[in-house]
Design a protein around this motif. Structure first.
Motif, short mmCIF file in Angstrom:
data_model
loop_
_atom_site.label_atom_id
_atom_site.label_comp_id
_atom_site.label_asym_id
_atom_site.label_seq_id
_atom_site.Cartn_x
_atom_site.Cartn_y
_atom_site.Cartn_z
N GLY A 198 0.83 -1.28 0.01
CA GLY A 198 0.17 0.05 0.00
C GLY A 198 0.81 1.42 0.08
O GLY A 198 0.40 2.46 -0.17
N PHE A 199 2.27 1.17 0.36
CA PHE A 199 2.99 2.41 0.28
C PHE A 199 4.09 2.18 -0.44
O PHE A 199 4.99 1.17 -0.01
CB PHE A 199 3.40 2.71 1.75
CG PHE A 199 2.10 2.80 2.73
CD1 PHE A 199 1.58 4.04 2.79
CD2 PHE A 199 1.89 1.72 3.39
CE1 PHE A 199 0.41 4.09 3.46
CE2 PHE A 199 0.81 1.90 4.42
CZ PHE A 199 0.06 3.09 4.37
N TYR A 200 4.53 3.18 -1.54
CA TYR A 200 5.76 2.71 -2.34
C TYR A 200 6.91 3.75 -1.66
O TYR A 200 7.85 3.59 -1.39
CB TYR A 200 5.68 3.19 -3.70
CG TYR A 200 6.71 2.71 -4.61
CD1 TYR A 200 7.16 1.50 -4.94
CD2 TYR A 200 7.50 3.76 -4.99
CE1 TYR A 200 8.33 1.12 -5.51
CE2 TYR A 200 8.57 3.54 -5.82
CZ TYR A 200 9.06 2.05 -5.95
OH TYR A 200 9.96 1.93 -6.75
N ASN A 201 6.57 5.05 -1.34
CA ASN A 201 7.37 6.00 -0.87
C ASN A 201 7.05 6.13 0.52
O ASN A 201 6.07 5.41 0.99
CB ASN A 201 7.47 7.19 -1.72
CG ASN A 201 6.06 8.08 -1.53
OD1 ASN A 201 5.16 7.50 -1.32
ND2 ASN A 201 6.32 9.23 -1.56
N THR A 202 7.93 7.31 1.10
CA THR A 202 7.61 7.43 2.33
C THR A 202 5.90 7.96 2.69
O THR A 202 5.81 8.95 2.21
CB THR A 202 8.38 8.51 3.12
OG1 THR A 202 9.79 8.10 2.44
CG2 THR A 202 8.46 8.71 4.62
N PRO A 203 5.54 7.33 3.53
CA PRO A 203 4.05 7.75 3.87
C PRO A 203 3.72 8.77 4.59
O PRO A 203 4.81 9.04 5.30
CB PRO A 203 3.26 6.23 4.33
CG PRO A 203 4.53 5.42 4.94
CD PRO A 203 5.85 5.85 4.33
#
Ligand code: PLP
Length: 326
Positions: A198-203
């Motif tokens: 659900g998160f590719y970069n820093t959420p």
């Protein structure tokens, strides 16, 4: 808090579970949390499910937000209009399913559930035969139950009923993952985001934390409760318009009046401004319409208690009485 910590993954897990419970989400839908608002999803939709640039998608343009989505999509796919409103009619009414013209090769159909600016809302979702449906739910999200048989992609910027701005709830039917174009920008890529939890970069951790708190609160009452509350609140305001003998004007087809955003005008721009000033002085803030369209608007999201709408109703009636006595 590290975003690779077990605390963060616990937070993300709980948010997803609470959201799934609240909206009664079937297992075959993926939950993603993205940044850059609904606007990034306006771009992402054609990349993920539109296929090549030569393909076509049908857009139901019914007001400001669906027009923004269609404008963005046109850069990446052919956009077929779903209906031909009479001049300006689209600002005040919505086409029913039977009136829609869905392009025969449409890769998807896009519509906005509640046009925040124009105050029109679909009270029953549109129906398509075998064509994926993308729905911008930003301003009606979590204010009523959702029929997942009718929606494949739900886009909702958080800032109305879920949490702060800067985080977006994106729900995607998993059957649609895997259709993306090769040149899909990474932050638009639903499949990649889903594959990495659900998160590719820093959420946006703090925003997700706040969404988590809101979800737990909403779960105590359930979406039927918020639907009922929205109906009661908006009825109070629409009754003021309807009993004002044209002092407050709302041109929206009563069938499609929004339970969330009640827009209106007075006799002239000067009268609108005078009303807005008096309302502001009485503590009723932010009743002005969208910059682009003017007028006045009452926005009532889940956090607004019925008493808030009652107080505004009383103020509006009193204001009319005073003005008519002058
Ligand atoms: C229905 C609707 N769609 C899209 C948006 C755009 O959301 P954002 O500015 O978070 O991208 C808004 C903003 O208010 C909205 O009301």
């Amino acid at each position: 808090m590290s975003t690779r910590s077990k605390e963060f993954s616990q937070l993300a897990k709980e948010c997803e579970k609470d959201l799934r419970d609240l909206v009664n989400l079937p297992d075959n839908y993926a939950v993603l949390w993205t940044q850059s608002g609904a606007f990034l999803q306006f771009t992402s939709v054609p990349f993920n499910i539109g296929g090549s640039r030569e393909n076509t998608a049908t857009y139901v343009e019914t007001g400001h937000w669906s027009m923004e989505a269609a404008k963005e999509a046109r850069k990446f796919i052919n956009v077929a209009p779903a209906w031909k409103p009479q001049q300006e009619e689209y600002l005040f009414t919505l086409p029913e399913t039977e009136e829609l013209n869905i392009h025969k090769d449409s890769k998807y159909v896009y519509y906005c559930d509640n046009e925040t600016v124009h105050g029109v809302e679909y009270h029953t979702p549109i129906v398509t035969e075998g064509v994926p449906v993308v729905c911008d739910m930003t301003s009606s999200y979590l204010t009523k139950p959702i029929d997942w048989d009718r929606v494949d992609v739900a886009i909702s910027s958080a800032q109305k009923n879920l949490g702060p701005s800067g985080i977006t709830s994106l729900i995607v039917n998993k059957d649609l993952l895997g259709r993306k174009r090769d040149d899909t920008p990474i932050m638009c890529d639903w499949e990649t985001q889903h594959n990495c939890g659900g998160f590719y970069n820093t959420p946006n951790v703090f925003a997700l934390y706040l969404c988590g708190l809101t979800l737990k609160h909403l779960k105590k009452f359930g979406l039927e409760f918020y639907d009922d509350l929205a109906k009661q609140r908006s009825k109070l305001i629409y009754d003021v318009f309807d009993s004002s003998n044209g002092f407050y004007k709302n041109k929206v087809n009563p069938k499609h009046r929004s339970r969330i955003n009640c827009q209106f005008t007075l006799k002239s721009k000067e009268e609108d401004d005078k009303f807005l000033k008096a309302a502001d002085e009485a503590g009723f803030l932010f009743l002005y319409g969208h910059d682009k369209y003017g007028g006045c608007r009452v926005n009532m999201y889940n956090a607004m208690p019925l008493e808030g709408a009652e107080k505004l109703r009383n103020f509006m009636k009193q204001y009319q009485d005073e003005q008519e006595r002058l």
